[in-house]
Design a protein around this motif. Structure first.
Motif, PDB file in Angstrom:
ATOM      1  N   THR A 256    -127.867  -5.495 -25.052  1.00  0.00           N
ATOM      2  CA  THR A 256    -128.017  -4.213 -24.353  1.00  0.00           C
ATOM      3  C   THR A 256    -128.888  -4.354 -23.114  1.00  0.00           C
ATOM      4  O   THR A 256    -128.751  -3.569 -22.157  1.00  0.00           O
ATOM      5  CB  THR A 256    -128.619  -3.163 -25.304  1.00  0.00           C
ATOM      6  N   PHE A 257    -129.778  -5.335 -23.102  1.00  0.00           N
ATOM      7  CA  PHE A 257    -130.653  -5.523 -21.939  1.00  0.00           C
ATOM      8  C   PHE A 257    -129.846  -5.811 -20.674  1.00  0.00           C
ATOM      9  O   PHE A 257    -130.313  -5.569 -19.570  1.00  0.00           O
ATOM     10  CB  PHE A 257    -131.647  -6.659 -22.193  1.00  0.00           C
ATOM     11  N   ARG A 258    -128.631  -6.303 -20.866  1.00  0.00           N
ATOM     12  CA  ARG A 258    -127.746  -6.528 -19.715  1.00  0.00           C
ATOM     13  C   ARG A 258    -127.569  -5.245 -18.904  1.00  0.00           C
ATOM     14  O   ARG A 258    -127.629  -5.258 -17.674  1.00  0.00           O
ATOM     15  CB  ARG A 258    -126.384  -7.004 -20.230  1.00  0.00           C
ATOM     16  N   TYR A 259    -127.361  -4.115 -19.594  1.00  0.00           N
ATOM     17  CA  TYR A 259    -127.152  -2.845 -18.901  1.00  0.00           C
ATOM     18  C   TYR A 259    -128.455  -2.323 -18.309  1.00  0.00           C
ATOM     19  O   TYR A 259    -128.456  -1.714 -17.225  1.00  0.00           O
ATOM     20  CB  TYR A 259    -126.538  -1.823 -19.856  1.00  0.00           C
ATOM     21  N   ILE A 260    -129.572  -2.547 -19.005  1.00  0.00           N
ATOM     22  CA  ILE A 260    -130.883  -2.168 -18.474  1.00  0.00           C
ATOM     23  C   ILE A 260    -131.128  -2.899 -17.159  1.00  0.00           C
ATOM     24  O   ILE A 260    -131.502  -2.302 -16.141  1.00  0.00           O
ATOM     25  CB  ILE A 260    -132.001  -2.520 -19.484  1.00  0.00           C
ATOM     26  N   LEU A 261    -130.898  -4.199 -17.165  1.00  0.00           N
ATOM     27  CA  LEU A 261    -131.171  -5.024 -15.994  1.00  0.00           C
ATOM     28  C   LEU A 261    -130.235  -4.686 -14.838  1.00  0.00           C
ATOM     29  O   LEU A 261    -130.666  -4.603 -13.673  1.00  0.00           O
ATOM     30  CB  LEU A 261    -131.044  -6.505 -16.373  1.00  0.00           C
ATOM     31  N   ASN A 262    -128.968  -4.458 -15.136  1.00  0.00           N
ATOM     32  CA  ASN A 262    -128.032  -4.096 -14.067  1.00  0.00           C
ATOM     33  C   ASN A 262    -128.370  -2.749 -13.449  1.00  0.00           C
ATOM     34  O   ASN A 262    -128.175  -2.539 -12.244  1.00  0.00           O
ATOM     35  CB  ASN A 262    -126.596  -4.093 -14.596  1.00  0.00           C
ATOM     36  N   PHE A 263    -128.894  -1.836 -14.263  1.00  0.00           N
ATOM     37  CA  PHE A 263    -129.323  -0.556 -13.701  1.00  0.00           C
ATOM     38  C   PHE A 263    -130.503  -0.753 -12.759  1.00  0.00           C
ATOM     39  O   PHE A 263    -130.572  -0.140 -11.688  1.00  0.00           O
ATOM     40  CB  PHE A 263    -129.706   0.412 -14.813  1.00  0.00           C
ATOM     41  N   LEU A 264    -131.449  -1.615 -13.144  1.00  0.00           N
ATOM     42  CA  LEU A 264    -132.591  -1.889 -12.281  1.00  0.00           C
ATOM     43  C   LEU A 264    -132.140  -2.555 -10.982  1.00  0.00           C
ATOM     44  O   LEU A 264    -132.733  -2.332  -9.919  1.00  0.00           O
ATOM     45  CB  LEU A 264    -133.589  -2.795 -13.000  1.00  0.00           C
ATOM     46  N   ARG A 265    -131.092  -3.360 -11.049  1.00  0.00           N
ATOM     47  CA  ARG A 265    -130.599  -4.038  -9.844  1.00  0.00           C
ATOM     48  C   ARG A 265    -129.849  -3.091  -8.919  1.00  0.00           C
ATOM     49  O   ARG A 265    -129.986  -3.162  -7.701  1.00  0.00           O
ATOM     50  CB  ARG A 265    -129.661  -5.177 -10.248  1.00  0.00           C
TER      51      ARG A 265
ATOM     52  N   ASP B 290    -121.678   1.742 -27.595  1.00  0.00           N
ATOM     53  CA  ASP B 290    -123.045   1.574 -28.105  1.00  0.00           C
ATOM     54  C   ASP B 290    -124.029   2.515 -27.410  1.00  0.00           C
ATOM     55  O   ASP B 290    -125.081   2.095 -26.915  1.00  0.00           O
ATOM     56  CB  ASP B 290    -123.499   0.119 -27.935  1.00  0.00           C
ATOM     57  N   TRP B 291    -123.682   3.786 -27.375  1.00  0.00           N
ATOM     58  CA  TRP B 291    -124.510   4.750 -26.643  1.00  0.00           C
ATOM     59  C   TRP B 291    -125.869   4.950 -27.309  1.00  0.00           C
ATOM     60  O   TRP B 291    -126.887   5.055 -26.623  1.00  0.00           O
ATOM     61  CB  TRP B 291    -123.772   6.082 -26.538  1.00  0.00           C
ATOM     62  N   ASP B 292    -125.882   5.019 -28.639  1.00  0.00           N
ATOM     63  CA  ASP B 292    -127.141   5.279 -29.340  1.00  0.00           C
ATOM     64  C   ASP B 292    -128.168   4.182 -29.078  1.00  0.00           C
ATOM     65  O   ASP B 292    -129.338   4.454 -28.795  1.00  0.00           O
ATOM     66  CB  ASP B 292    -126.898   5.412 -30.851  1.00  0.00           C
ATOM     67  N   ILE B 293    -127.727   2.928 -29.160  1.00  0.00           N
ATOM     68  CA  ILE B 293    -128.681   1.832 -28.954  1.00  0.00           C
ATOM     69  C   ILE B 293    -129.099   1.745 -27.493  1.00  0.00           C
ATOM     70  O   ILE B 293    -130.251   1.438 -27.179  1.00  0.00           O
ATOM     71  CB  ILE B 293    -128.102   0.486 -29.447  1.00  0.00           C
ATOM     72  N   LEU B 294    -128.181   2.085 -26.555  1.00  0.00           N
ATOM     73  CA  LEU B 294    -128.547   2.043 -25.136  1.00  0.00           C
ATOM     74  C   LEU B 294    -129.583   3.114 -24.813  1.00  0.00           C
ATOM     75  O   LEU B 294    -130.544   2.861 -24.077  1.00  0.00           O
ATOM     76  CB  LEU B 294    -127.305   2.223 -24.266  1.00  0.00           C
ATOM     77  N   ILE B 295    -129.419   4.301 -25.372  1.00  0.00           N
ATOM     78  CA  ILE B 295    -130.405   5.364 -25.154  1.00  0.00           C
ATOM     79  C   ILE B 295    -131.748   4.965 -25.753  1.00  0.00           C
ATOM     80  O   ILE B 295    -132.806   5.185 -25.156  1.00  0.00           O
ATOM     81  CB  ILE B 295    -129.910   6.692 -25.754  1.00  0.00           C
ATOM     82  N   ALA B 296    -131.711   4.342 -26.955  1.00  0.00           N
ATOM     83  CA  ALA B 296    -132.959   3.902 -27.597  1.00  0.00           C
ATOM     84  C   ALA B 296    -133.669   2.858 -26.742  1.00  0.00           C
ATOM     85  O   ALA B 296    -134.896   2.894 -26.581  1.00  0.00           O
ATOM     86  CB  ALA B 296    -132.662   3.337 -28.986  1.00  0.00           C
ATOM     87  N   GLU B 297    -132.896   1.921 -26.153  1.00  0.00           N
ATOM     88  CA  GLU B 297    -133.499   0.881 -25.322  1.00  0.00           C
ATOM     89  C   GLU B 297    -134.037   1.469 -24.015  1.00  0.00           C
ATOM     90  O   GLU B 297    -135.123   1.102 -23.565  1.00  0.00           O
ATOM     91  CB  GLU B 297    -132.474  -0.221 -25.026  1.00  0.00           C
ATOM     92  N   ALA B 298    -133.287   2.374 -23.403  1.00  0.00           N
ATOM     93  CA  ALA B 298    -133.755   3.012 -22.165  1.00  0.00           C
ATOM     94  C   ALA B 298    -135.034   3.795 -22.419  1.00  0.00           C
ATOM     95  O   ALA B 298    -135.963   3.800 -21.595  1.00  0.00           O
ATOM     96  CB  ALA B 298    -132.671   3.934 -21.605  1.00  0.00           C
ATOM     97  N   ASP B 299    -135.112   4.432 -23.594  1.00  0.00           N
ATOM     98  CA  ASP B 299    -136.310   5.175 -23.947  1.00  0.00           C
ATOM     99  C   ASP B 299    -137.477   4.225 -24.195  1.00  0.00           C
ATOM    100  O   ASP B 299    -138.611   4.496 -23.788  1.00  0.00           O
ATOM    101  CB  ASP B 299    -136.037   6.019 -25.196  1.00  0.00           C
ATOM    102  N   PHE B 300    -137.216   3.074 -24.829  1.00  0.00           N
ATOM    103  CA  PHE B 300    -138.278   2.098 -25.077  1.00  0.00           C
ATOM    104  C   PHE B 300    -138.864   1.581 -23.763  1.00  0.00           C
ATOM    105  O   PHE B 300    -140.079   1.444 -23.620  1.00  0.00           O
ATOM    106  CB  PHE B 300    -137.738   0.921 -25.897  1.00  0.00           C
TER     107      PHE B 300
END
Length: 334
Positions: A178-187, A199-209
């Motif tokens: 999931t960090f792939r999507y976090i990092l691409n958003f930052l880029r 995997d919306w639930d885990i992506l929201i949880a990671e974005a919140d973390f």
């Protein structure tokens, strides 16, 4: 008791300035805070230097860089160098500080410019990360794009950095894929997902973390948009007129099989799981109406959101025309 804003002496006299076409107002005491500076000598009551000449509006005129004088004046007011976050005009500021002969300001500028240079170099540093066993490489500037996020604080020097693994990568104990999507958003400051992403639930949880509010907002919006199901109803016809008894037509309903299976038997199965077809010869016109079909669709939770009607004349068929009416229905797919 006098107000602190009351002009009580010559040192608190208000002075109006025209610096290269930019206008400022300050007190004489601000200008004389550093007596050995050019401004201090010029506006001191016992100075041997003549004051600046006046413009047509009786402002003291100084032939310097007007926008940069803002920073010079703020330093005289506070004895601090306060600059915008994206400031990079160090050469001009140094030249103006030298012109006004303020050594204390020149020293601060040299120190700050060196810090800025080091920071700029550090933000371009390549960092290797191990996120839950998945490896990534990115710039420090990418991880600090949102300074108040957990990554921004961690790699911007405001929190302890992550531990290192055996290969000297920064280790973060979170979901690696999931960090792939976090990092691409930052880029890119936007979200890009593969088709069928769920995997919306885990992506929201990671974005919140990682404490990235913009990302949480984008994920929530995208999830909401992707949790919509559509049904498309088509009435395809060919005839010499639009009178029902003269129409040669059929109904077509496209959508997910789980919803099509909930429609009544008036819409038949033709072999395709995502399509139901009902031809005119299958039923009597009086036995089946559009309102009946739409009512059945509404019963399974769909709402009409769009209607399109098209028709064309076909001269080769003796003036007959053909057409297609389309209705789009949508529902939340929870």
């Amino acid at each position: 008791m006098e107000s602190p804003w009351t002009v009580t002496s010559a040192t608190n006299e208000l002075l109006n300035l025209n610096v290269g076409g930019h206008f400022y107002t300050t007190t004489r005491s601000t200008f004389t805070r550093y007596p050995d500076s050019m401004l201090g000598k010029m506006f001191s009551s016992d100075s041997s230097l003549p004051p600046a000449r006046r413009d047509d509006n009786n402002r003291y005129y100084i032939d310097g860089d007007g926008p940069t004088f803002r920073h010079i004046l703020n330093f005289l007011r506070r004895s601090k160098l306060i600059l915008p976050r994206d400031f990079n005009d160090w050469d001009m500021l140094t030249a103006e500080a030298d012109f006004y002969q303020i050594p204390e300001l020149i020293q601060l500028i040299v120190e700050r410019s060196k810090q800025d240079e080091v920071h700029s170099s550090a933000t371009d540093e390549l960092l290797n990360l191990n996120v839950g066993g998945n490896f990534y490489t990115t710039n420090r500037s990418t991880l600090t794009r949102y300074p108040k996020s957990k990554l921004g604080l961690m790699f911007g020097g405001h929190l302890p950095t992550a531990h290192r693994d055996d290969s000297n990568r920064y280790y973060i104990d979170r979901d690696g894929p999931t960090f792939r999507y976090i990092l691409n958003f930052l880029r890119q400051s936007k979200l890009v997902f593969p088709h069928g992403f769920k995997d919306w639930d885990i992506l929201i949880a990671e974005a919140d973390f990682y404490q990235i509010p913009d990302l949480v907002k984008f994920v929530s919006e995208r999830r909401k948009a992707n949790n919509k199901s559509l049904l498309e109803v088509q009435l395809v016809y060919k005839a010499a007129s639009v009178e029902a008894k003269k129409l040669n037509y059929c109904w077509k309903v496209y959508g997910q099989p789980k919803f099509l299976d909930q429609l009544p038997s008036i819409v038949g199965f033709n072999g395709r799981k995502d399509l139901r077809i009902l031809k005119k010869e299958d039923i009597e016109c009086s036995d089946f109406t559009r309102s009946q079909l739409f009512d059945e669709i509404s019963k399974i939770g769909f709402t009409l959101i769009n209607t399109v009607s098209t028709s064309s004349s076909n001269v080769n068929l003796g003036g007959y025309f053909d057409g297609k009416d389309r209705w789009i229905f949508m529902k939340d797919d929870m």
